[in-house]
Design an enzyme around this catalytic site. Structure first.
Site, short mmCIF file in Angstrom:
data_model
loop_
_atom_site.label_atom_id
_atom_site.label_comp_id
_atom_site.label_asym_id
_atom_site.label_seq_id
_atom_site.Cartn_x
_atom_site.Cartn_y
_atom_site.Cartn_z
N GLY A 83 0.82 -1.20 0.00
CA GLY A 83 0.00 0.00 0.00
C GLY A 83 0.85 1.24 0.00
O GLY A 83 2.08 1.19 0.10
N ASP A 112 -2.90 10.82 13.48
CA ASP A 112 -3.53 10.37 12.24
C ASP A 112 -4.23 9.03 12.43
O ASP A 112 -4.11 8.14 11.62
CB ASP A 112 -2.48 10.30 11.12
CG ASP A 112 -3.12 10.34 9.74
OD1 ASP A 112 -4.32 10.70 9.66
OD2 ASP A 112 -2.45 10.00 8.76
N GLY A 117 1.14 4.85 1.85
CA GLY A 117 0.68 5.67 2.98
C GLY A 117 1.14 7.09 2.82
O GLY A 117 1.79 7.43 1.82
N GLY A 118 0.81 7.89 3.79
CA GLY A 118 1.17 9.30 3.73
C GLY A 118 2.67 9.51 3.72
O GLY A 118 3.16 10.48 3.19
#
Ligand SMILES: *[C@@H]1O[C@H](CO)[C@@H](O)[C@H](O)[C@H]1NC(C)=O
Ligand SMILES: *[C@@H]1O[C@H](CO)[C@@H](O)[C@H](O)[C@H]1NC(C)=O
Ligand SMILES: *[C@@H]1O[C@H](CO)[C@@H](O)[C@H](O)[C@H]1NC(C)=O
Ligand SMILES: *[C@@H]1O[C@H](CO)[C@@H](O)[C@H](O)[C@H]1NC(C)=O
Ligand SMILES: *[C@@H]1O[C@H](CO)[C@@H](O)[C@H](O)[C@H]1NC(C)=O
Ligand SMILES: *[C@@H]1O[C@H](CO)[C@@H](O)[C@H](O)[C@H]1NC(C)=O
Ligand SMILES: *[C@@H]1O[C@H](CO)[C@@H](O)[C@H](O)[C@H]1NC(C)=O
Length: 663
Positions: free
Chosen positions: A342, A460, A344-345
């Site tokens: 994935g 977050d 992510g930020g």
């Protein structure tokens, strides 16, 4: 026409990028009273104003005040962040003349023009946030694809306002550009007077951004001018980008772990003292417990060394956590797309397998963290010491050149959002499981907030940051990232910001304040999402009206129809309705507008585990539409709607944002 005016006109004409109002200037007089002729106030005003243009320096900001008591005059001048000193002085001089012309007797006034802003008042001006009067200017040309343009403009300006608010006490300005739909360029510049706190600057600019719909919606350019801050956007460059960059001073950001003072001191001093005393007592008890636990463990260790789990003491040097870059690279098959788990930020996550067979997840940090290697190692070392069943374990790191990798334990199942929001997979999570997940997230967060030595605010928490293991136990991921990134982690990563709007508490959106209560807010949103199976962001209730999950949950719960919030799949199951309603109740307590009213994670854990505890009645949560222009801005915007004429000339007496926000 005066000499100065001619000069500045000539200067302006040399810059053909301003598509409208080439020689714009505007004075707005205050309505809080007049002074008369040869009074002390008049003399003080003369002195103060004349010092502005001569004494303003390279910072492009100057404050002055003369006199005492009722005759005191205070004034500030601010030049646009990119203009040279001579232009700045000319502008201020022109402004002084202009303001005297337009407001000869008024006790306060504001002046704006292309390159500078002035204001004076009999009240203190320095350090005071003033959001009115406001003045708008718009370019008459329409944009194409206004929807997309709005979103792109919004992203650009949000980014700039963060940068500006993060500026030093000498400069709070940021400029930049973005490409909108159909290759339309957008150039934006935002600026606050640098005497404002970062929070005041944020709220001023958030308010200004929220006024774009009134000012210049769907236009290629526009300006929102407030006394304390202003913004401007155009389709062509209108400021000197290289000079801005040259002057941009990047101060070390404040450490994020330190808790800011609680917003709005509603609680009395004695309550605070009691809380402090209780906290101290708890901390002392915890320390005593910890010490005895360590002594106890050491004793056991002497007898059966092999059975001791890895304790804090064992990870003592960063080197023991450092993996060879080549090992990790090989483990992830050279970061192949095939292994990608994935994005992510902070970077991309890959699955990997070490030579010893251990499965790992590797986060390849997307940019330089702004830290030296040593500092980075130390942070990782601290984070690796955090061990809790409900936290994803950080195993170590790898470094090579600019590359920084974090190595985590591999968690079997996907993140929570892949389950609760999925039309099929949400069936895998019956109420029992969801209830356990809620409890697990609460305990993991409590550990971060209070039980670990570091006191970490996650900042977050959201469904995609909760991973589920083989047993569907939740594990919080990405904690401590704020420690690893010295700059404001949100900078330069707008997609991430937009993606998590729904989880951010109002005090962050308005004042930029973070505390453990921000995490509590995010947790509350998460709880409501888990129960309802619906996203807070972009949530639609009853077909037509776009609202957010919070207001829907609040209204339903208030009206005794809390069951409507619950995922229909759960409603048909065998789960305890009481538990579900209690969780909605707890969720609503966590998303209350005033951070001081939200429970701590410790209370949340207690409430979840003991049904005998009576819960407070929640007050109304902070509502804000989570779409497009609304989002963070609408809070201020709504409160300020009396002020929404195309041009507002009344000068409300330096109304501050707190005035606009009656609780
Ligand atoms: C102040 O002076 C202006 C202009 O002379 C006038 O219009 C206004 O009514 C005066 N305000 C007060 C409060 O006297
Ligand atoms: C202030 O300056 C103006 C013009 O610059 C002048 O007319 C006025 O008399 C001065 N006032 C005082 C009190 O000195
Ligand atoms: C500007 O304001 C600050 C804070 O009130 C004060 O310390 C400083 O002396 C002021 N500067 C001038 C030139 O008046
Ligand atoms: C400023 O002047 C107005 C009108 O005379 C007065 O009402 C107000 O109290 C003054 N403010 C300060 C801080 O002196
Ligand atoms: C821009 O759009 C508005 C309304 O959508 C329209 O009235 C106006 O004529 C347009 N202006 C230009 C310059 O095309
Ligand atoms: C847009 O911004 C980038 C990055 O700040 C800068 O390098 C570039 O020169 C700007 N583009 C224009 C046309 O000014
Ligand atoms: C922009 O700023 C740079 C650096 O201060 C300066 O050299 C340049 O001349 C400026 N450009 C314009 C158009 O003023």
């Amino acid at each position: 026409m005066s000499y100065q005016r001619l000069l500045s006109l000539a200067f302006l004409l040399l810059i053909p990028t301003d598509l409208y109002a080439l020689d714009f200037s505007k004075s707005t007089c205050g309505s809080n009273g007049n002074y008369t002729g040869n009074t002390a106030y008049g003399a003080n005003l003369n002195n103060t104003l004349s010092s502005l243009s001569t004494d303003i320096g390279n910072d492009g900001f100057y404050n002055a005040s003369t006199g005492q008591g009722p005759d005191r005059v205070s004034a500030v001048a601010l030049c646009r962040g990119d203009v040279q000193l001579d232009t700045c002085r000319e502008c201020v001089q022109k402004g002084v003349a202009g303001i005297r012309d337009s407001c000869p007797v008024q006790k306060q006034a504001v002046y704006w023009d292309d390159f500078c802003t002035l204001r004076y008042s009999n009240a203190t001006v320095y350090g005071t946030l003033a959001t009115s009067p406001v003045y708008y200017l718009m370019n008459t040309q329409n944009v194409t694809s206004p929807e997309q343009f709005r979103a792109d403009l919004r992203t650009l300006l949000d980014n700039l306002r963060r940068r500006a608010a993060g500026g030093s006490s000498a400069r709070k300005v940021a400029g930049g550009n973005a490409t909108g739909p159909d290759f339309q360029m957008i150039f934006g510049l935002v600026q606050c007077t640098p005497d404002l706190s970062s929070g005041d600057c944020t709220s001023c600019l958030v308010g200004a951004i929220s006024e774009i719909p009134q000012c210049c919606d769907g236009k290629k350019g526009g300006r929102v001018l407030r006394p304390s801050c202003n913004l401007r956007f155009e389709s062509a460059p209108f400021f000197n980008e290289s000079r801005l960059q040259e002057l941009e001073f990047v101060p070390p950001p404040p450490p994020v772990i330190v808790e800011p003072p609680p917003p709005s001191g509603k609680k009395s001093g004695s309550t605070t003292q009691t809380i402090v005393i209780i906290v101290v007592v708890i901390v002392v008890c915890l320390i005593l417990l910890l010490v005895s636990a360590i002594i106890f463990l050491r004793k056991i260790k002497k007898h059966k060394p092999t059975e001791i789990p890895q304790t804090v003491d064992e990870i003592s040097t960063a080197e023991s956590l450092q993996y060879a870059f080549s090992t990790v690279k090989a483990a992830t098959n050279d970061f192949s797309d095939h292994n990608k788990l994935g994005q992510g930020g902070f970077g991309t996550v890959y699955k990997g397998k070490l030579p010893n067979g251990l499965e790992i997840a590797v986060k390849r940090l997307s940019r330089d963290s702004g830290q030296g290697d040593m500092e980075f190692k130390n942070e990782v070392l601290l984070l690796a010491k955090l061990q809790h069943r409900n936290l994803v374990r950080l195993l170590g790191f790898a470094l090579e050149g600019m590359e920084k990798l974090l190595v985590y334990e591999f968690v079997q199942n996907a993140s929570l959002d892949n389950f609760i929001f999925d039309s099929v997979r949400h069936l895998d999570l019956d109420w029992d499981r969801r209830y356990k997940i809620i409890g697990g997230i609460a305990r993991g967060s409590l550990y971060l907030h209070e039980d670990s030595r570091l006191k970490i605010i996650h900042r977050d928490l959201k469904a995609s940051n909760i991973l589920l293991d083989r047993e569907m136990s939740p594990k919080i991921a990405d904690f401590g990232m704020a420690r690893l990134f010295r700059q404001d982690e949100t900078q330069g990563n707008t997609s991430r910001i937009v993606g998590t709007y729904g989880y951010m508490p109002p005090e962050y959106l308005i004042h930029g304040q973070f505390s453990i209560k921000s995490d509590v807010y995010s947790f509350g949103v998460l709880v409501l999402e888990i129960i309802s199976g619906r996203k807070n962001n972009g949530f639609r209730s009853r077909g037509d009206s776009v609202g957010d999950l919070l207001s829907f949950a609040w209204e339903s719960w208030q009206e005794g129809r809390g069951g409507e919030v619950v995922d229909p799949f759960l409603r048909s199951g065998s789960g305890s309705t009481n538990e579900m309603l209690r969780c909605i109740h707890i969720g609503l307590l966590c998303v209350q507008d005033d951070a001081a009213d939200r429970p701590t994670m410790a209370s949340v854990v207690l409430m979840l585990s003991s049904f005998s505890i009576t819960l407070n009645l929640p007050s109304k949560p902070a509502f804000y539409a989570a779409t497009g222009y609304g989002s963070d801005a609408s809070l201020i915007h709504n409160a300020d709607s009396t002020n929404s004429h195309h041009e507002t000339t009344s000068s409300r007496n330096d109304a501050s944002i707190t005035d606009l926000h009656p609780r």
